[in-house]
Design an enzyme around this catalytic site. Structure first.
Site, PDB file in Angstrom:
ATOM      1  CG  HIS A 291      -2.123   0.872   1.261  1.00 53.51           C
ATOM      2  ND1 HIS A 291      -2.031   2.145   1.696  1.00 53.51           N
ATOM      3  CD2 HIS A 291      -3.199   0.740   0.851  1.00 53.51           C
ATOM      4  CE1 HIS A 291      -3.135   2.788   1.479  1.00 53.51           C
ATOM      5  NE2 HIS A 291      -4.074   1.938   0.894  1.00 53.51           N
ATOM      6  CG  PHE A 292      -0.465   2.261  -3.092  1.00 58.55           C
ATOM      7  CD1 PHE A 292      -1.351   1.346  -3.574  1.00 58.55           C
ATOM      8  CD2 PHE A 292      -0.968   3.285  -2.349  1.00 58.55           C
ATOM      9  CE1 PHE A 292      -2.585   1.495  -3.190  1.00 58.55           C
ATOM     10  CE2 PHE A 292      -2.416   3.498  -2.396  1.00 58.55           C
ATOM     11  CZ  PHE A 292      -3.279   2.527  -2.688  1.00 58.55           C
TER      12      PHE A 292
END
Length: 151
Positions: A49-50
């Site tokens: 994420h991410f």
């Protein structure tokens, strides 16, 4: 009243990777708390994420506020300790959550939570998170306290 990580771990059942409070700067039992979460690139959630633009998930900011609320709500009450294996302290409601800007590695998340209502079964709070004095998130939280029969 201040708490270090050992004192926090004595009061909460959470452990890595879900312990989201590193230090308590101020606490007024039953009233309010100011706590810190240091956000490191080593957090396991950043892997997904991410990978190309690491951002702390908003739900984890809310969870950090809920953990902070557990720390001050029953401080000094011998009958309720959220770290006790016989007690479950659940986040059961979130209202009005707003996320103002991303929280990224290197940020220090300041968690400010005040009690709106505390009882032995249900509690309501107002939470706010800031980084460098800028608000990053806010929410109304509701938590439930349950005694576990099988613990």
């Amino acid at each position: 009243m201040e708490l270090d990580i050992k004192q926090i771990m004595a009061r909460l059942p959470h452990r890595y990777p879900m312990l989201l409070v590193d230090r308590v700067l101020e606490m007024v039992p039953g009233k309010s708390i100011v706590a810190i979460k240091n956000v490191s690139m080593n957090e396991p959630f950043f892997e997904g994420h991410f990978p190309h633009h690491p951002v702390m998930p908003g739900v984890l900011i809310i969870e950090a506020m809920a953990q902070a609320s557990a720390l001050f709500s029953f401080e000094g009450d011998e009958t309720v300790n959220p770290g006790d294996k016989q007690i479950a302290y659940y986040l059961v409601g979130v209202d009005g959550a707003r996320f103002r800007r991303p929280v990224v590695p290197g940020d220090q998340l300041r968690l400010e939570v005040t009690a709106d209502r505390i009882s032995r079964t249900m509690c309501k709070y107002t939470g706010r998170a800031t980084v460098d004095g800028q608000e990053v998130a806010e929410a109304k939280l509701m938590c439930a306290i349950r005694v576990l029969e099988d613990a």
